[in-house]
Design an enzyme around this catalytic site. Structure first.
Site, short mmCIF file in Angstrom:
data_model
loop_
_atom_site.label_atom_id
_atom_site.label_comp_id
_atom_site.label_asym_id
_atom_site.label_seq_id
_atom_site.Cartn_x
_atom_site.Cartn_y
_atom_site.Cartn_z
N MET A 61 9.43 3.16 -5.53
CA MET A 61 10.37 3.90 -4.70
C MET A 61 11.69 4.07 -5.43
SD MET A 61 9.75 1.88 -1.15
CE MET A 61 9.62 0.32 -2.05
N VAL A 105 8.03 -5.85 -3.65
CA VAL A 105 8.63 -6.42 -4.85
C VAL A 105 10.06 -5.90 -5.00
CG1 VAL A 105 8.43 -6.72 -7.34
CG2 VAL A 105 6.36 -6.46 -5.96
N GLY A 109 15.72 0.48 -3.35
CA GLY A 109 14.77 0.79 -4.40
C GLY A 109 13.90 -0.36 -4.85
N SER A 110 12.62 -0.13 -5.06
CA SER A 110 11.71 -1.14 -5.58
C SER A 110 10.29 -0.61 -5.57
CB SER A 110 11.81 -2.44 -4.78
OG SER A 110 11.25 -3.48 -5.54
N ARG A 111 9.30 -1.52 -5.37
CA ARG A 111 7.91 -1.09 -5.39
C ARG A 111 7.08 -1.93 -4.44
NH1 ARG A 111 5.48 -2.92 -11.20
NH2 ARG A 111 3.51 -3.36 -10.16
#
Length: 216
Positions: free
Chosen positions: A97, A155, A185-187
């Site tokens: 993301m 994560v 933001g991340s995944r």
């Protein structure tokens, strides 16, 4: 519509920007400086509002497929050894993301939450190969009637300093419902059984709660 995780930040931002602009209006005589402060304030507010937006998603419930848990870009599709919970080989799909994506995390399948755990850790960039194991993260496992057990992991990244996880062990969850939120933001990594048909490939853009990423 905004996510509840953003209410405090949105309120604080509005009050702070309002105060800054009132002070600038009363104390600064130069028009272009006043206008610049107002323009920057509007941009900041728009960025905060778009980050915490929570669009309504009508997930078509079906236990034979899994939907993407988040909006973003597919950055990993591979067979891996999952060592936290399954301790065997699984098919991993990871969605990254960016700060402009919707950051609501949704349950990819419906079922019973069998495992939910928070892990403190580092804040490596989200695309770093070791971020899934070393970064701050939460791991959730949902038992589904068709897939069996599906694991998905929020994560944190270099900017994401706070992960919110709503999954509680023993609770029944609906496919596409809110599972949590990742700030800035991340995944998310999803781990499927090896006999799963993966419907996405690298660099595909997906929508949380809508895009079908795998079929049993």
């Amino acid at each position: 519509m905004f996510h509840k995780e953003g209410y405090k930040i949105i309120t604080s931002t509005v009050l702070l920007l309002l105060a800054v602009n009132i002070i600038s209006y009363l104390s600064i005589n130069t028009y272009w400086i006043k206008f610049s402060i107002l323009a920057v304030s509007i941009v900041i507010l728009i960025m905060i509002l778009q980050f915490f937006r929570n669009p309504k998603r009508l997930t078509q419930l079906d236990s034979s497929y899994a939907v993407s848990p988040v909006d973003g870009k597919v950055v990993v599709v591979e067979e891996v050894f999952e060592k936290e919970y399954f301790k065997d080989k699984r098919l991993q799909v990871s969605v990254f993301m960016s700060p402009i994506n919707v950051h609501v995390t949704r349950h990819p399948v419906g079922g019973i939450v069998k495992y939910s755990k928070y892990h403190p850790g580092k804040f490596l960039v989200a695309w770093h190969p070791k971020s899934s194991e070393e970064n701050e993260r939460t791991t959730v496992v949902v038992e589904n009637s068709e897939f069996g057990e599906i694991l998905y992991r929020q994560v944190a990244g270099a900017l994401a300093k706070r992960i919110v996880n709503y999954a509680v062990e023993g609770e029944e969850v609906a496919q596409g419902s809110d599972s949590g939120f990742i700030k800035f933001g991340s995944r998310v990594d999803i781990f499927f059984p090896l006999n799963t048909k993966i419907n996405v490939k690298l660099n595909d853009k997906v929508k949380g709660g809508l895009s079908v990423i795998a079929n049993i």
